[in-house]
Design a protein around this motif. Structure first.
Motif, PDB file in Angstrom:
ATOM      1  N   SER A 203      20.951  -6.094  89.357  1.00  0.00           N
ATOM      2  CA  SER A 203      21.902  -4.366  88.859  1.00  0.00           C
ATOM      3  C   SER A 203      22.493  -3.830  90.188  1.00  0.00           C
ATOM      4  O   SER A 203      23.488  -3.363  89.701  1.00  0.00           O
TER       5      SER A 203
ATOM      6  N   LEU B 189      30.712   1.830  82.000  1.00  0.00           N
ATOM      7  CA  LEU B 189      29.456   1.375  82.263  1.00  0.00           C
ATOM      8  C   LEU B 189      29.205   0.330  82.446  1.00  0.00           C
ATOM      9  O   LEU B 189      29.457  -0.207  81.376  1.00  0.00           O
TER      10      LEU B 189
ATOM     11  N   TYR C 283      23.826  -0.614  80.626  1.00  0.00           N
ATOM     12  CA  TYR C 283      23.408   0.489  80.184  1.00  0.00           C
ATOM     13  C   TYR C 283      23.672   1.451  79.116  1.00  0.00           C
ATOM     14  O   TYR C 283      24.019   0.877  78.172  1.00  0.00           O
TER      15      TYR C 283
ATOM     16  N   ILE D 282      21.992   9.243  80.477  1.00  0.00           N
ATOM     17  CA  ILE D 282      22.782   7.569  79.859  1.00  0.00           C
ATOM     18  C   ILE D 282      21.186   6.786  81.015  1.00  0.00           C
ATOM     19  O   ILE D 282      20.627   7.483  82.103  1.00  0.00           O
ATOM     20  N   ARG D 283      21.178   6.232  80.393  1.00  0.00           N
ATOM     21  CA  ARG D 283      19.707   4.884  81.018  1.00  0.00           C
ATOM     22  C   ARG D 283      20.690   3.789  81.522  1.00  0.00           C
ATOM     23  O   ARG D 283      21.224   2.483  80.282  1.00  0.00           O
ATOM     24  N   ASN D 284      19.589   3.117  82.197  1.00  0.00           N
ATOM     25  CA  ASN D 284      19.910   1.748  82.676  1.00  0.00           C
ATOM     26  C   ASN D 284      19.558   0.814  81.948  1.00  0.00           C
ATOM     27  O   ASN D 284      18.398   1.017  80.786  1.00  0.00           O
TER      28      ASN D 284
ATOM     29  N   VAL E 192      18.997   7.471  84.299  1.00  0.00           N
ATOM     30  CA  VAL E 192      19.634   7.687  85.481  1.00  0.00           C
ATOM     31  C   VAL E 192      20.169   9.157  85.573  1.00  0.00           C
ATOM     32  O   VAL E 192      19.776   9.336  86.644  1.00  0.00           O
TER      33      VAL E 192
END
Length: 165
Positions: free
Chosen positions: A7, A34, A38, A61-63, A69
């Motif tokens: 990633s 994105l 994500y 926002i999360r990966n 993030v």
């Protein structure tokens, strides 16, 4: 090779490609969606009887590993903990080389026409949260907000979300 390395490599390649395209084409920042793994989480608090009243919105926002993030928040009204009203703030929680920006278009209830206010973590090492970026907005004015992960001329942005001052 673990997924996290892939990633990071994918993000680096995307940044390199976008930078190359910008340099070759002479265009402004490369805007991209994105990465598909994500996730975007949206939280909303109403300060009245419902959606027609002022409201606060937080976009997180999360990966792909569910790591936070970063996030951006529009706070319509002051809170009991000292946060002001009509304010933007951004936090960068992950040392991935990307900053976090929240951008606001004041008076927009359909689309994102222009950026009137920004809170940005650009130039700061993670973890970092901005102070509140403030300015009076008339009550019940619609606002459009989006959160972007940024690095140089590369921008990965969420969709546009709406709130009321």
């Amino acid at each position: 090779m673990n997924r996290k390395l892939l990633s990071s490599a994918r993000m680096a390649l995307a940044a390199l490609a976008a930078t190359a395209l910008t340099l070759v084409a002479g265009q402004s920042p490369a805007l991209a969606a994105l990465p598909s793994d994500y996730k975007i989480e949206v939280s909303r608090w109403y300060h009245g009887s419902g959606p027609a009243e002022s409201n606060t919105i937080k976009i997180t926002i999360r990966n792909g590993w569910n790591e936070k993030v970063g996030d951006g928040e529009f706070r319509a009204d002051p809170d009991a903990y000292g946060a002001p009203g009509d304010a933007l703030g951004a936090c960068d929680n992950l040392a991935d080389g990307l900053g976090v920006e929240i951008r606001m278009d004041i008076g927009s209830s359909s689309g994102f026409q222009q950026t009137d206010r920004v809170a940005s973590t650009r130039g700061h090492n993670s973890p970092y949260c901005t102070g509140w970026v403030t300015g009076d907005i008339a009550e019940n004015t619609p606002v459009a907000v989006k959160v972007c992960l940024v690095k140089g001329d590369l921008e990965y942005c969420t969709g546009v979300y709406y709130a009321r001052a």
